[in-house]
Design a protein around this motif. Structure first.
Motif, PDB file in Angstrom:
ATOM      1  N   ILE A  29     -13.104 -85.428 -10.750  1.00 57.90           N
ATOM      2  CA  ILE A  29     -12.985 -84.891 -12.108  1.00 57.90           C
ATOM      3  C   ILE A  29     -11.599 -85.273 -12.626  1.00 57.90           C
ATOM      4  CG2 ILE A  29     -13.050 -82.803 -13.529  1.00 57.90           C
ATOM      5  CD1 ILE A  29     -15.655 -82.982 -12.078  1.00 57.90           C
ATOM      6  N   ALA A  30     -11.547 -85.993 -13.758  1.00 59.61           N
ATOM      7  CA  ALA A  30     -10.257 -86.431 -14.302  1.00 59.61           C
ATOM      8  C   ALA A  30     -10.004 -85.771 -15.654  1.00 59.61           C
ATOM      9  CB  ALA A  30     -10.249 -87.946 -14.458  1.00 59.61           C
ATOM     10  N   ASP A  31      -8.722 -85.547 -15.965  1.00 60.09           N
ATOM     11  CA  ASP A  31      -8.305 -85.055 -17.290  1.00 60.09           C
ATOM     12  C   ASP A  31      -9.097 -83.840 -17.749  1.00 60.09           C
ATOM     13  OD1 ASP A  31      -6.611 -87.295 -17.423  1.00 60.09           O
ATOM     14  OD2 ASP A  31      -8.267 -88.530 -18.186  1.00 60.09           O
ATOM     15  N   LEU A  50     -10.766 -72.806 -23.211  1.00 60.05           N
ATOM     16  CA  LEU A  50     -11.530 -73.657 -22.286  1.00 60.05           C
ATOM     17  C   LEU A  50     -11.688 -75.091 -22.809  1.00 60.05           C
ATOM     18  CD1 LEU A  50     -13.443 -73.709 -19.754  1.00 60.05           C
ATOM     19  CD2 LEU A  50     -15.303 -73.140 -21.313  1.00 60.05           C
ATOM     20  N   GLU A  51     -11.430 -76.077 -21.927  1.00 64.03           N
ATOM     21  CA  GLU A  51     -11.617 -77.481 -22.309  1.00 64.03           C
ATOM     22  C   GLU A  51     -12.746 -78.164 -21.543  1.00 64.03           C
ATOM     23  OE1 GLU A  51      -7.430 -79.324 -23.486  1.00 64.03           O
ATOM     24  OE2 GLU A  51      -7.282 -78.088 -21.668  1.00 64.03           O
ATOM     25  N   THR A  52     -12.983 -77.737 -20.287  1.00 62.79           N
ATOM     26  CA  THR A  52     -14.018 -78.381 -19.469  1.00 62.79           C
ATOM     27  C   THR A  52     -14.794 -77.329 -18.683  1.00 62.79           C
ATOM     28  OG1 THR A  52     -12.621 -80.348 -19.198  1.00 62.79           O
ATOM     29  CG2 THR A  52     -14.437 -80.085 -17.637  1.00 62.79           C
ATOM     30  N   ALA A  53     -16.114 -77.433 -18.694  1.00 60.95           N
ATOM     31  CA  ALA A  53     -16.947 -76.566 -17.851  1.00 60.95           C
ATOM     32  C   ALA A  53     -17.647 -77.446 -16.822  1.00 60.95           C
ATOM     33  CB  ALA A  53     -17.976 -75.826 -18.695  1.00 60.95           C
ATOM     34  N   ILE A  54     -17.528 -77.054 -15.546  1.00 61.41           N
ATOM     35  CA  ILE A  54     -18.159 -77.802 -14.450  1.00 61.41           C
ATOM     36  C   ILE A  54     -19.289 -76.933 -13.907  1.00 61.41           C
ATOM     37  CG2 ILE A  54     -17.781 -78.855 -12.191  1.00 61.41           C
ATOM     38  CD1 ILE A  54     -14.853 -79.251 -12.968  1.00 61.41           C
ATOM     39  N   VAL A  55     -20.526 -77.481 -13.920  1.00 67.25           N
ATOM     40  CA  VAL A  55     -21.718 -76.657 -13.697  1.00 67.25           C
ATOM     41  C   VAL A  55     -22.667 -77.349 -12.708  1.00 67.25           C
ATOM     42  CG1 VAL A  55     -23.641 -75.499 -14.877  1.00 67.25           C
ATOM     43  CG2 VAL A  55     -21.516 -75.939 -16.135  1.00 67.25           C
ATOM     44  N   GLY A 115     -23.973 -73.587  -4.817  1.00 71.15           N
ATOM     45  CA  GLY A 115     -22.949 -72.878  -5.587  1.00 71.15           C
ATOM     46  C   GLY A 115     -21.579 -73.497  -5.467  1.00 71.15           C
ATOM     47  N   ALA A 116     -21.409 -74.399  -4.490  1.00 69.68           N
ATOM     48  CA  ALA A 116     -20.089 -74.952  -4.179  1.00 69.68           C
ATOM     49  C   ALA A 116     -19.880 -76.361  -4.728  1.00 69.68           C
ATOM     50  CB  ALA A 116     -19.886 -74.955  -2.659  1.00 69.68           C
ATOM     51  N   VAL A 117     -20.907 -76.955  -5.365  1.00 70.67           N
ATOM     52  CA  VAL A 117     -20.776 -78.376  -5.731  1.00 70.67           C
ATOM     53  C   VAL A 117     -19.693 -78.630  -6.788  1.00 70.67           C
ATOM     54  CG1 VAL A 117     -23.122 -79.045  -5.028  1.00 70.67           C
ATOM     55  CG2 VAL A 117     -22.715 -78.265  -7.387  1.00 70.67           C
ATOM     56  N   GLY A 118     -19.413 -77.652  -7.645  1.00 73.04           N
ATOM     57  CA  GLY A 118     -18.349 -77.831  -8.647  1.00 73.04           C
ATOM     58  C   GLY A 118     -16.990 -77.937  -7.970  1.00 73.04           C
ATOM     59  N   ILE A 119     -16.735 -77.064  -7.015  1.00 77.26           N
ATOM     60  CA  ILE A 119     -15.490 -77.138  -6.248  1.00 77.26           C
ATOM     61  C   ILE A 119     -15.452 -78.455  -5.464  1.00 77.26           C
ATOM     62  CG2 ILE A 119     -14.192 -76.125  -4.316  1.00 77.26           C
ATOM     63  CD1 ILE A 119     -14.994 -73.378  -5.285  1.00 77.26           C
ATOM     64  N   ALA A 120     -16.607 -78.866  -4.925  1.00 76.77           N
ATOM     65  CA  ALA A 120     -16.661 -80.122  -4.168  1.00 76.77           C
ATOM     66  C   ALA A 120     -16.226 -81.299  -5.040  1.00 76.77           C
ATOM     67  CB  ALA A 120     -18.077 -80.352  -3.631  1.00 76.77           C
ATOM     68  N   ALA A 121     -16.686 -81.322  -6.284  1.00 72.47           N
ATOM     69  CA  ALA A 121     -16.336 -82.434  -7.182  1.00 72.47           C
ATOM     70  C   ALA A 121     -14.832 -82.460  -7.449  1.00 72.47           C
ATOM     71  CB  ALA A 121     -17.109 -82.315  -8.492  1.00 72.47           C
ATOM     72  N   VAL A 122     -14.214 -81.283  -7.588  1.00 73.08           N
ATOM     73  CA  VAL A 122     -12.769 -81.216  -7.823  1.00 73.08           C
ATOM     74  C   VAL A 122     -12.007 -81.662  -6.575  1.00 73.08           C
ATOM     75  CG1 VAL A 122     -10.823 -79.648  -8.253  1.00 73.08           C
ATOM     76  CG2 VAL A 122     -12.940 -79.438  -9.604  1.00 73.08           C
ATOM     77  N   LEU A 123     -12.380 -81.118  -5.417  1.00 69.26           N
ATOM     78  CA  LEU A 123     -11.678 -81.459  -4.171  1.00 69.26           C
ATOM     79  C   LEU A 123     -11.799 -82.953  -3.867  1.00 69.26           C
ATOM     80  CD1 LEU A 123     -12.692 -78.546  -1.736  1.00 69.26           C
ATOM     81  CD2 LEU A 123     -10.501 -78.856  -2.918  1.00 69.26           C
ATOM     82  N   ALA A 124     -12.953 -83.546  -4.225  1.00 70.09           N
ATOM     83  CA  ALA A 124     -13.182 -84.962  -3.932  1.00 70.09           C
ATOM     84  C   ALA A 124     -12.488 -85.871  -4.943  1.00 70.09           C
ATOM     85  CB  ALA A 124     -14.682 -85.250  -3.913  1.00 70.09           C
ATOM     86  N   GLY A 125     -11.818 -85.277  -5.930  1.00 70.83           N
ATOM     87  CA  GLY A 125     -11.082 -86.085  -6.903  1.00 70.83           C
ATOM     88  C   GLY A 125     -11.980 -86.778  -7.916  1.00 70.83           C
ATOM     89  N   ASP A 150     -21.822 -84.122 -20.983  1.00 69.00           N
ATOM     90  CA  ASP A 150     -20.923 -85.255 -21.196  1.00 69.00           C
ATOM     91  C   ASP A 150     -20.862 -86.208 -20.019  1.00 69.00           C
ATOM     92  OD1 ASP A 150     -19.505 -84.536 -23.877  1.00 69.00           O
ATOM     93  OD2 ASP A 150     -19.557 -82.678 -22.735  1.00 69.00           O
ATOM     94  N   ALA A 151     -20.984 -85.683 -18.805  1.00 75.39           N
ATOM     95  CA  ALA A 151     -20.881 -86.545 -17.624  1.00 75.39           C
ATOM     96  C   ALA A 151     -21.556 -85.861 -16.456  1.00 75.39           C
ATOM     97  CB  ALA A 151     -19.411 -86.806 -17.291  1.00 75.39           C
ATOM     98  N   THR A 152     -21.978 -86.664 -15.471  1.00 74.14           N
ATOM     99  CA  THR A 152     -22.513 -86.093 -14.233  1.00 74.14           C
ATOM    100  C   THR A 152     -21.773 -86.703 -13.044  1.00 74.14           C
ATOM    101  OG1 THR A 152     -24.249 -87.760 -14.090  1.00 74.14           O
ATOM    102  CG2 THR A 152     -24.839 -85.683 -15.155  1.00 74.14           C
ATOM    103  N   VAL A 153     -21.720 -85.929 -11.964  1.00 74.28           N
ATOM    104  CA  VAL A 153     -20.996 -86.319 -10.758  1.00 74.28           C
ATOM    105  C   VAL A 153     -21.907 -85.991  -9.583  1.00 74.28           C
ATOM    106  CG1 VAL A 153     -19.019 -85.644  -9.316  1.00 74.28           C
ATOM    107  CG2 VAL A 153     -18.721 -85.863 -11.792  1.00 74.28           C
ATOM    108  N   GLN A 154     -21.846 -86.799  -8.508  1.00 73.41           N
ATOM    109  CA  GLN A 154     -22.609 -86.467  -7.297  1.00 73.41           C
ATOM    110  C   GLN A 154     -21.662 -86.295  -6.112  1.00 73.41           C
ATOM    111  OE1 GLN A 154     -25.648 -89.627  -8.437  1.00 73.41           O
ATOM    112  NE2 GLN A 154     -26.829 -88.376  -6.988  1.00 73.41           N
ATOM    113  N   VAL A 155     -21.999 -85.355  -5.246  1.00 76.71           N
ATOM    114  CA  VAL A 155     -21.131 -85.058  -4.101  1.00 76.71           C
ATOM    115  C   VAL A 155     -21.924 -85.183  -2.797  1.00 76.71           C
ATOM    116  CG1 VAL A 155     -19.461 -83.623  -5.337  1.00 76.71           C
ATOM    117  CG2 VAL A 155     -21.549 -82.577  -4.443  1.00 76.71           C
ATOM    118  N   SER A 156     -21.205 -85.586  -1.738  1.00 75.29           N
ATOM    119  CA  SER A 156     -21.836 -85.803  -0.431  1.00 75.29           C
ATOM    120  C   SER A 156     -21.956 -84.483   0.334  1.00 75.29           C
ATOM    121  CB  SER A 156     -20.992 -86.779   0.381  1.00 75.29           C
ATOM    122  OG  SER A 156     -19.780 -86.142   0.751  1.00 75.29           O
ATOM    123  N   GLU A 157     -22.713 -84.528   1.418  1.00 73.58           N
ATOM    124  CA  GLU A 157     -22.862 -83.335   2.267  1.00 73.58           C
ATOM    125  C   GLU A 157     -21.511 -82.908   2.843  1.00 73.58           C
ATOM    126  OE1 GLU A 157     -25.855 -81.642   2.482  1.00 73.58           O
ATOM    127  OE2 GLU A 157     -26.283 -83.074   0.880  1.00 73.58           O
TER     128      GLU A 157
END
Ligand SMILES: *Cc1c(COP(=O)(O)O)cnc(C)c1O
Length: 328
Positions: free
Chosen positions: A295-297, A172-177, A283-293, A254-261
């Protein structure tokens, strides 16, 4: 921070809660892996009996009560996943539990908590008035308050997810929570950073009313106004007298991300159509961050899918793309 929480506390939690919380699967997601350009696996906390990870922390707190505390009983105010978790863990271990709710709590939620074996006390017209009653029960009737996130037992219980992630995915290199009060990500980050310090931990909140992220920006616990969001389980403040999670998140995440409705609803749709999973908004916000582009590297990535307790009528409108499902 008050008394530090250690990796040893998290291992102790794991042994303690084994009878009440499941060790959940880590499911590969080729579709998200292609998008992210790495291997992606999904941690299915949706498969806990109460439909969310919160049973881990609540069970760890309740199973470690002294005999005297067990007799006094536990109290909380949450109508959501924490309330369910406290009711369920308390009844499974024979501890009396009271959940204080306001008159605004929907009848279905009252019934669900009663069905899990807890007593419901309905007081006042707001969550704040319900909280006053809970604190009165602590002061006058000596009941034990189970805080939903800012509590060492709760944090250590949620941290057991971190141990499972490393066991099942050692590379594992990155955990999105998902991130709200920070008990979930705080516990996971503690476990990961102690055992594998190079793993990156990224917290995801909604854009509307992200109390921890606003507090990090302000440099201290801060009040934000609550707005309607599909990620209702991520709403609420972190407490102006926050003792543990603010410092944990500030120091270990390490970092935080915000996602829209719209991004949250797209993630719920993706999870349903591509992964065949029912997720609540939080429960879906981690997938939302990935789909919205956003999360890098990330490399080899685990995304924690924290819960599935969504109203099914709303869920149906979301997965069919009905625009009225988005809060105004
Ligand atoms: C409570 C909850 C969270 C956030 O957990 P915190 O410890 O408050 O950060 C995320 N997802 C779901 C489904 C929850 O119930």
């Amino acid at each position: 921070m008050a008394q530090p929480i250690t990796l040893q506390d998290i291992y102790a939690a794991r042994a303690r809660i084994a009878g009440l919380a499941r060790r959940t699967p880590l499911m590969p997601s080729p579709s998200l892996g292609r998008l992210l350009g790495g291997e992606v696996r999904l941690k299915l906390e949706t498969m806990q009996d109460i439909g969310a990870f919160k049973i881990r922390g609540a069970a760890n707190h309740i199973l470690d009560l002294s005999p005297a505390e067990r007799r006094r009983g536990v109290v909380t105010v949450s109508t959501g996943n924490h309330g369910r978790a406290v009711a369920s863990a308390a009844s499974a271990s024979g501890v009396p539990a009271v959940v204080c709710l306001s008159r605004l709590a929907p009848a279905v939620k009252v019934a669900a908590i009663e069905a899990l074996g807890a007593a419901v006390r309905i007081v006042g017209d707001s969550q704040d008035e319900a909280e006053v009653e809970a604190l009165r029960l602590v002061a006058d009737e000596d009941m034990v308050y189970v805080n939903p996130f800012d509590d060492p037992h709760v944090i250590a219980g949620q941290g057991t997810i971190g141990i499972e992630l490393l066991e099942d995915f050692p590379a594992l290199e990155t955990a999105i929570v998902p991130l709200s009060g920070g008990g979930l990500i705080g516990g996971i980050a503690l476990a990961l950073k102690a055992a594998a310090p190079n793993v990156r931990v990224i917290g995801v909140s909604m854009q509307r009313g992200a109390a921890m992220i606003e507090s990090l920006r302000a440099g201290r616990p801060t009040v934000v106004s609550e707005l309607p969001t599909l990620a209702d389980s991520l709403g609420g403040g972190i407490g102006l007298t926050n003792r543990y999670t603010f410092a944990l998140v500030r120091d270990l995440v390490d970092a935080t991300v915000q996602v829209s409705e719209a991004e949250i609803s797209a993630a719920m749709r993706h999870a349903y159509r591509e992964e065949r999973l029912i997720l609540e908004g939080g429960g879906a916000v981690g997938i939302a961050a990935v789909l919205a582009g956003r999360i890098a590297d990330a490399g080899r990535t685990a995304i924690v899918l924290s819960g599935r307790n969504v109203d099914m009528e709303l869920f149906t409108r979301i997965v069919t793309g009905d625009p009225s499902a988005l809060p105004g």
